[in-house]
Design an enzyme around this catalytic site. Structure first.
Site, PDB file in Angstrom:
ATOM      1  N   HIS A  46     -66.759  39.797  -8.455  1.00 28.48           N
ATOM      2  CA  HIS A  46     -67.408  38.541  -8.848  1.00 28.48           C
ATOM      3  C   HIS A  46     -67.609  38.483 -10.364  1.00 28.48           C
ATOM      4  CE1 HIS A  46     -69.876  34.964  -8.278  1.00 28.48           C
ATOM      5  NE2 HIS A  46     -70.772  35.489  -9.101  1.00 28.48           N
ATOM      6  N   GLU A  68     -62.509  38.009  -3.287  1.00 32.16           N
ATOM      7  CA  GLU A  68     -63.896  37.753  -2.897  1.00 32.16           C
ATOM      8  C   GLU A  68     -63.978  37.184  -1.486  1.00 32.16           C
ATOM      9  OE1 GLU A  68     -66.900  36.730  -6.531  1.00 32.16           O
ATOM     10  OE2 GLU A  68     -65.490  35.184  -5.964  1.00 32.16           O
ATOM     11  N   ASN A 396     -46.243  67.424  -7.475  1.00 32.51           N
ATOM     12  CA  ASN A 396     -45.623  68.647  -6.975  1.00 32.51           C
ATOM     13  C   ASN A 396     -46.388  69.188  -5.757  1.00 32.51           C
ATOM     14  OD1 ASN A 396     -43.749  71.068  -7.495  1.00 32.51           O
ATOM     15  ND2 ASN A 396     -45.763  72.025  -7.486  1.00 32.51           N
TER      16      ASN A 396
END
Length: 659
Positions: A46, A68, A396
Site C-alpha cells: 500500500h 493489494e 552449487n
C-alpha cells in the site's frame, strides 16, 4: 512540484519495501495460517502504491494495486492460499524490482505487466479471463481525472463497442479505419485491447474505445457503420465521477497510511516499539560522503605516521606526549569511521531465500535455507564483492549438494534438504560458512574428472589427500555435472569464487563427508581501506606485507637452504616450503646477500611459502592506495602506501606469489 528531489529517497524506500514483501512472503509460504504476514505485506504494498502514484510511475502503482486486491482477499478469508497465488505474488515482486531498478538507472520504470495484471485479476475473481476479450474496460484514476476535466469543459464521453464481422480478414485495417473516424470526431482516451494489440490483431472481433467528443451518439454511430465489415456499434454515455485533484489523492494516501499506523499502534510489541525508537535516531547519508570522509582520514593516517617519525627523531618529551595523545584520538576516530562503513551481511543474504526457493522448484527438490548471523558486519567494499561468490556457492549446493527427495528418503534422510549459511566474527576477520546435508563430494569422481581434463596426472593423483582433492573443484573449467543446464555444468563458478575471495585478501576452504554433506568456509578481512602490515627492507626500497597473510617471521642460515628441482626450499616445522627471493623477483638494484636470510612465512589457503627480504622494519597501519589506471595488472603488487617520511612503499600481494 519538482519530484526529482525525492527520487533518491523513493528508490531507497521502494527497495526496502520490496525486500520486506519478499521476506514476509517467504515466511507466509511456510505458515499460510498466520495472516500477520499478509498484513505486513499489504502495508508495504500500500505504501509503495501511494509513493509510486505520487511520483507518477503508473505501471508500478497499477501492479501494486492489483497485488493489494489479492492480499485483501486473502486476509479477509475470501481466497484460499495455494501455489498459484504465491507464485503470482512472487512474480509481481520480481516485476516491481525490475521497474525500480529501471528507475534507479535513469529509466522511466515502465514494463508490460498486462499479463501479470490479468493473472492477479483472475486469481481474485477465481475465474479465467479471456486473453483478448473486450468485455469491459477499466477506468483507472488517470482516465477518471481526464473525463472529469473534459466534462467541465462541456464535452461528451462515450464508451463505444465495435463488433467486426466474423469473416473479416483484415481486422487491424478495419480497426484503423474506425479509429480514423473517431479521431476526426474527438479524442480517443483509451481502448481495450490496447492500440498496440489492435494494430497487431491481438483481438477476436470486437474492441472498446473511450471517446471524448462534441458529436452526438447518432452521428458517431452512422459514421462508424460506414466502415466496411463493421457488424454493429454500441454507444453508451460514460458516467463521470467528481474530479479528484492530485493534492487530494496524495493527502488521502497519507491519511490512510497515518490512520493505518494509528490503528495498529496499540498492538505493537515492546520489541517493535524499541525498534521504532532506534530507527528515529538514524539518518540517511549518501555513501559518497562516507567515501570522502574515509579518503580524508586516510590522509590523516599518513600524516600521523609522519608526526610519529619526527617525534622519535627530535626526542622531545612534550612533543612525544602530544603525538601520543593525537595517535590515540585518531585511533578512536579511525574505529568510528570504519564502523560507519560497516554494513550487515544481511544486505547480501536477504536475496538468497527467494533464489533458493526458485532453484529448488526448478530442480524438483525440497530445500530449506537457514541463515545465522545476518547482523554480522563487514566493510561496504567487501560487501559489494562477496555477493557473486556466495551466489555461485549456493547454486552449487542446490544443484550438486542436495539430492532429489526420493534419493534422500532411500538413504534414510529427511526429504527436505538443509543449507545453512552462517556468518560470524573472529578477531579481525569475518567467517562465512555454507554447509549442506547433501551427498557430499565424491573423491573418485572428482579425481577422474581432473585426470580427464588434464588438471593433474596419474602420479600426482595417488599422493593427494582428501582436502587436496576437494581443492581441485576450484580449478578453472572444472565441473562434475553430467549435462549443461541453466544452473551448472559449464565449469564457470567455483574458480571465480576462489579468485574473488583471494583478491579481497581472504581464503576459502572445503570440508566434506561423502553421503553426509559439505562445508565451504570463507575467511574475509573486516576492511580493505586501512590494514595492518609488516614493513620490510630490500636494499634501499621498502615494501609492505599484509599481516593477514603472514604466519610468522624467521631467520634462516644459508646452510639450512636446500635445492629441489632448481627451487630453493627449507624444512620449516616439519614441512618443506619453497623460498621466493623478492629482490630477484622485483629486480631490486644494489642487492647484496648478507650472512643470513630474513624470511617471512606467508600463507594462501592451505599452502605456504617463505619470502626472502633484507630486514624487518616493523608493524604499522597503512592506507591501501590503488596504483591507478597507469599501472594496471602489475604482478604481485596490490597497491601502494605513503609512509611517515613521505616515501612510497609498494604492497605485496602474497596470494599472487603462491601457486
Amino acid at each position: 512540484m519538482d519530484m526529482n528531489q525525492y527520487l533518491e529517497v523513493f528508490i531507497e524506500e521502494s527497495r526496502e519495501h520490496l525486500q520486506n514483501v519478499n521476506d514476509q512472503l517467504m515466511r507466509f509460504e511456510k505458515n499460510t495460517d498466520d495472516l500477520s504476514y499478509v498484513n505486513e505485506i499489504f502495508r508495504s504494498a500500500h505504501t509503495l502504491k501511494g509513493m509510486s502514484a505520487t511520483m507518477g510511475f503508473d505501471d508500478l502503482a497499477q501492479l501494486t494495486h492489483k497485488m493489494e486486491n489479492v492480499l485483501d482477499a486473502v486476509r479477509n478469508h475470501q481466497l484460499d492460499v495455494h501455489t498459484e497465488v504465491l507464485d503470482a505474488l512472487f512474480e509481481s515482486v520480481d516485476a516491481l524490482e525490475i521497474m525500480v531498478q529501471s528507475i534507479s538507472e535513469g529509466g522511466d520504470g515502465q514494463l508490460d505487466v498486462k499479463l501479470l495484471v490479468q493473472k492477479l485479476q483472475r486469481i481474485v475473481a477465481e475465474e479465467p479471463i479471456a486473453q483478448h476479450a473486450a468485455s469491459s474496460i477499466e477506468y483507472d484514476e488517470l482516465v477518471q481525472t481526464l473525463l472529469s476535466q473534459t466534462a467541465d469543459q462541456g464535452f461528451n464521453a462515450f464508451e463505444i463497442t465495435v463488433q467486426l464481422e466474423r469473416t473479416c480478414l483484415l481486422k487491424a485495417a478495419r480497426a484503423y479505419m474506425v479509429f480514423d473516424v473517431l479521431e476526426q470526431a474527438g479524442d480517443v482516451i483509451k481502448s481495450a485491447p490496447s492500440v498496440q494489440d489492435i494494430e497487431q490483431e491481438k483481438f477476436e472481433s470486437s474492441f472498446i474505445v473511450i471517446l471524448v467528443t462534441n458529436e452526438s451518439q447518432e452521428k458517431l454511430q452512422a459514421s462508424i457503420m460506414e466502415v466496411s465489415e463493421v457488424e454493429s456499434v454500441k454507444i453508451a454515455a460514460v458516467p463521470v465521477k467528481k474530479e479528484t485533484k492530485m493534492e487530494e489523492l496524495v493527502s488521502s494516501e497519507v491519511a490512510a497510511a497515518i490512520q493505518e499506523v494509528t490503528v495498529s499502534a496499540p498492538s505493537k510489541s515492546p520489541v517493535e516499539e524499541k525498534r521504532q525508537l532506534s530507527n528515529n535516531k538514524t539518518i540517511r547519508v549518501n555513501i559518497d560522503r562516507l567515501d570522502s570522509l574515509m579518503n580524508l582520514f586516510e590522509e590523516l593516517v599518513i600524516d600521523r605516521g609522519r608526526l610519529e617519525q619526527i617525534s622519535k627523531e627530535l626526542n622531545n618529551s612534550e612533543l612525544d606526549e602530544t603525538v601520543e595523545r593525537m595517535s590515540r584520538i585518531s585511533g578512536d576516530l579511525q574505529t568510528i569511521i570504519l564502523n560507519m562503513r560497516m554494513v550487515p551481511v544481511e544486505t547480501v543474504f536477504n536475496r538468497f531465500p527467494r533464489m533458493v526457493r526458485q532453484l529448488s522448484k526448478d530442480l524438483g527438490k525440497q530445500i530449506e535455507l537457514q541463515i545465522v548471523g545476518a547482523d554480522t558486519e563487514l566493510d561496504r567494499t567487501v560487501i559489494d564483492e562477496i555477493g557473486d561468490p556466495l551466489v555461485h556457492l549456493l547454486r552449487n549446493a542446490v544443484d550438486h549438494g542436495i539430492e532429489m527427495p526420493q534419493a534422500r528418503l532411500e538413504s534414510g534422510k529427511n526429504e527436505t534438504g538443509t543449507i545453512r549459511l552462517k556468518a560470524y566474527h573472529s578477531g579481525n576477520h569475518v567467517f562465512i560458512d555454507l554447509e549442506d546435508d547433501g551427498a557430499g563430494i565424491n573423491r573418485e569422481k572428482v579425481l577422474q574428472k581432473a585426470l580427464d581434463r588434464g588438471i593433474i596426472d596419474g602420479k600426482t593423483a595417488e599422493t593427494l589427500t582428501d582436502k587436496q582433492v576437494y581443492e581441485l573443484i576450484f580449478a578453472s573449467g572444472f565441473s562434475t555435472a553430467e549435462q549443461i543446464s541453466d544452473v551448472s555444468g559449464r565449469g564457470v563458478g567455483l574458480d571465480v569464487v576462489k579468485n574473488t575471495i583471494e583478491s579481497l585478501g581472504g581464503s576459502v576452504t572445503i570440508d566434506s563427508n561423502e553421503g553426509y554433506g559439505s562445508r565451504f568456509s570463507i575467511q574475509l578481512p573486516l576492511t580493505l581501506s586501512i590494514i595492518s602490515a609488516l614493513l620490510v627492507q630490500m636494499s634501499e626500497e621498502r615494501y609492505a606485507l599484509p599481516l593477514s597473510s603472514i604466519i610468522e617471521t624467521a631467520i634462516v642460515q644459508p646452510k639450512e637452504v636446500m635445492h629441489v628441482h632448481g627451487q630453493k626450499v627449507i624444512d620449516f616445522r616439519a614441512a618443506i616450503i619453497p623460498l621466493i627471493d623478492l629482490k630477484e623477483l622485483f629486480t631490486v638494484p644494489n642487492s647484496v646477500q648478507g650472512d643470513h636470510y630474513s624470511v617471512v612465512i606467508v600463507k594462501k589457503g592451505e599452502k605456504t611459502a617463505g619470502l626472502i627480504v633484507d630486514s624487518f622494519i616493523g608493524q604499522q597501519e597503512i592506507v591501501l592506495k590503488s596504483l591507478g589506471h597507469y599501472l594496471p595488472g602489475v604482478f604481485a603488487i596490490s597497491g601502494a602506501t605513503i609512509l611517515g617520511d613521505g616515501q612510497v612503499a609498494l604492497i605485496i600481494d602474497c596470494n599472487a606469489l603462491i601457486k
